[in-house]
Design a protein around this motif. Structure first.
Motif, short mmCIF file in Angstrom:
data_model
loop_
_atom_site.label_atom_id
_atom_site.label_comp_id
_atom_site.label_asym_id
_atom_site.label_seq_id
_atom_site.Cartn_x
_atom_site.Cartn_y
_atom_site.Cartn_z
N ALA A 140 36.48 43.42 48.49
CA ALA A 140 36.74 44.17 47.25
C ALA A 140 37.03 43.23 46.09
CB ALA A 140 37.89 45.15 47.45
N PHE A 141 37.66 42.09 46.37
CA PHE A 141 37.90 41.09 45.33
C PHE A 141 36.56 40.60 44.78
CE2 PHE A 141 38.07 36.82 43.75
CZ PHE A 141 39.24 36.76 43.01
N GLN B 57 31.93 42.79 39.04
CA GLN B 57 31.92 43.94 38.13
C GLN B 57 32.59 43.60 36.80
OE1 GLN B 57 32.98 47.71 39.97
NE2 GLN B 57 33.86 48.45 38.04
N GLU B 58 33.57 42.68 36.84
CA GLU B 58 34.25 42.26 35.61
C GLU B 58 33.42 41.28 34.80
OE1 GLU B 58 37.27 43.37 34.47
OE2 GLU B 58 37.18 44.81 36.12
N GLY B 59 32.24 40.94 35.30
CA GLY B 59 31.34 40.07 34.54
C GLY B 59 31.40 38.61 34.92
N ALA B 60 32.16 38.26 35.96
CA ALA B 60 32.26 36.86 36.38
C ALA B 60 31.06 36.44 37.21
CB ALA B 60 33.55 36.66 37.18
N ARG B 61 30.78 35.15 37.17
CA ARG B 61 29.88 34.56 38.16
C ARG B 61 30.74 34.22 39.37
NH1 ARG B 61 28.04 29.71 36.79
NH2 ARG B 61 25.97 29.89 37.72
N ALA C 286 41.23 40.63 41.47
CA ALA C 286 40.07 40.15 40.72
C ALA C 286 40.23 40.46 39.23
CB ALA C 286 38.79 40.80 41.27
N ARG C 287 40.76 41.64 38.91
CA ARG C 287 40.99 41.98 37.50
C ARG C 287 42.01 41.03 36.87
NH1 ARG C 287 43.17 47.06 36.17
NH2 ARG C 287 42.30 46.64 34.12
N VAL C 288 43.05 40.68 37.62
CA VAL C 288 44.05 39.73 37.12
C VAL C 288 43.42 38.37 36.87
CG1 VAL C 288 46.09 38.41 37.78
CG2 VAL C 288 46.06 40.89 38.11
N GLU C 289 42.65 37.87 37.83
CA GLU C 289 42.05 36.54 37.70
C GLU C 289 41.07 36.46 36.54
OE1 GLU C 289 42.69 33.73 39.14
OE2 GLU C 289 44.05 34.37 40.74
#
Length: 405
Positions: free
Chosen positions: A20-21, A27-31, A313-316
């Motif tokens: 999920a991470f 989904q947050e746009g990260a590579r 993941a949202r925090v990072e």
């Protein structure tokens, strides 16, 4: 990294977890890149759709050569800019810290990571901040150790400083047993601490921290101490505490003090406490900078709707870049039960309580999560299910090299 560049995250995972991470980070746009154990190449079901690439490190029992890992990641960084390194497993925290130091990336460095990985370091830091911890001593100077066991009544607990959960922990009943145990440890003694055994109820608080502020925290209580289950068998249970109760409020307050003293700025923490049966005092036991194992993330999601892996993941991806807030949550109660089973594929089809919202699918295991708006209903269900599972399935097995998750 310019404002137009996507954030690049390198996730490190010796064991398969954190799907999920990875999905949320994408989904947050990260590579998103993943560095994992070569031994998992043909068995792990990683969410490849969320990964820009996956790399494998040669390993023996999930152990990697650290110098080779530094070289491999540094080589990758020649062509792929790396902005964050995230360890998905407790056993990867030191690797991630060393890589952050080497690449000079934000996040917990080596000294800070010790406060969330080394049971001695976290106790010393907490005690120095005036936080109650069971009396302890580093297994190092034998003269001081002899003074400790003469002053602090047995039993004691001999704990490895860097293992996760109840792994490697041994209850010691007298001085003779202690010196025999230390003799067997030999040159490994300095990797252990000795602690006064405090009988009582064990609790855990699972927390999201952003910018040094607690954005989410939920308190839960184990049915039996995890150490007792790990070493003596039986059914593992935990459930959310009643919101607003005296013990819940005391735990949340103590948790704020602990994480403040240990200096967690961004991330997820699973922290354990004990309420002493003899003195009624709350003590800090240990913490981590990761999502709790043993399906505790599923428990919290069932009660609140919040997935700690996805929130991590949202925090990072938000840290130092954009604001972060937790969305409105449900306020149900939930309880978790997991047990070893005598049967390879236990048939739990007769368990049809409507409050069961999750079932564990794993060989020689049986497990459930129950959910209800009523704290009393969850507590009663968990007690009745525990009795049924003990009769229908429960089996004892010797402690494993790796905790059940």
């Amino acid at each position: 990294m310019t404002p137009q560049d996507p954030l690049t995250i390198l996730a490190i995972a010796s064991y398969e977890k954190g799907h999920a991470f990875l999905r949320q980070a994408k989904q947050e746009g990260a590579r998103v890149f993943l560095l994992t154990s070569l031994s998992l190449k043909d068995t792990a079901q990683w969410p490849r759709e969320a990964l820009d690439d996956i790399f494998y490190m040669p390993d023996e029992a999930k152990v990697w050569n650290l110098e080779d890992t530094i070289k491999a990641v540094s080589y990758l960084a020649r062509t792929q800019p790396i902005d964050r390194i995230v360890a998905l497993d407790d056993f990867d925290l030191e690797k991630a810290a060393t890589l952050r130091e080497h690449l000079r990336l934000p996040g917990l460095g080596e000294s800070a990571t010790r406060r969330f990985r080394d049971k001695l370091a976290m106790r010393m830091t907490a005690a120095a901040a005036g936080i109650a911890v069971p009396e302890f001593i580093h297994v190092l100077h034998h003269g001081r150790l002899a003074d400790f066991i003469a002053r602090v009544p047995a039993p004691w607990v001999l704990k490895p400083r860097s293992s996760a959960g109840a792994m490697g922990i041994k209850k010691i009943h007298d001085a003779g047993e202690l010196w025999e145990a230390l003799g067997r440890l030999g040159d490994e003694q300095s990797h252990y601490l000795l602690e006064r055994y405090v009988p009582g109820d064990i609790f855990h608080v699972d927390t999201i921290v952003f910018g040094g502020e607690i954005r989410f925290a939920v308190a839960s209580g184990y049915g039996r101490p995890p150490m007792d289950v790990a070493h003596g068998g039986g059914v593992f249970t935990t459930r959310l505490l009643e919101r607003g109760s005296t013990v819940e409020q005391a735990l949340l307050a103590l948790n704020r003090s602990v994480l403040g003293a240990l200096g967690l700025e961004y991330g997820i923490s699973h922290t354990e406490y004990i309420l002493g049966r003899e003195d009624g005092r709350l003590y800090f036991l240990e913490t981590s900078a990761r999502v709790g194992g043993a399906h505790i993330a599923e428990l919290i999601e069932a009660a609140t709707g919040l997935n700690l892996w996805a929130e991590w993941a949202r925090v990072e991806t938000a840290a130092g870049v954009k604001p972060y807030a937790v969305a409105p949550l449900r306020e149900d109660y939930a309880g978790l039960l997991v047990s070893l089973a005598r049967q390879e594929r236990p048939d739990a089809s007769a368990y049809q309580d409507p409050e069961i919202v999750w079932r564990l699918d794993k060989k020689h295991h049986v497990g459930f999560i129950v959910r209800s708006p009523s704290f009393a209903r969850v507590a009663g269900l968990l007690d009745s299910l525990t009795a049924r599972v003990q009769q229908d399935f429960s089996a004892y097995a010797p402690p494993r090299d790796r905790p059940t998750e």
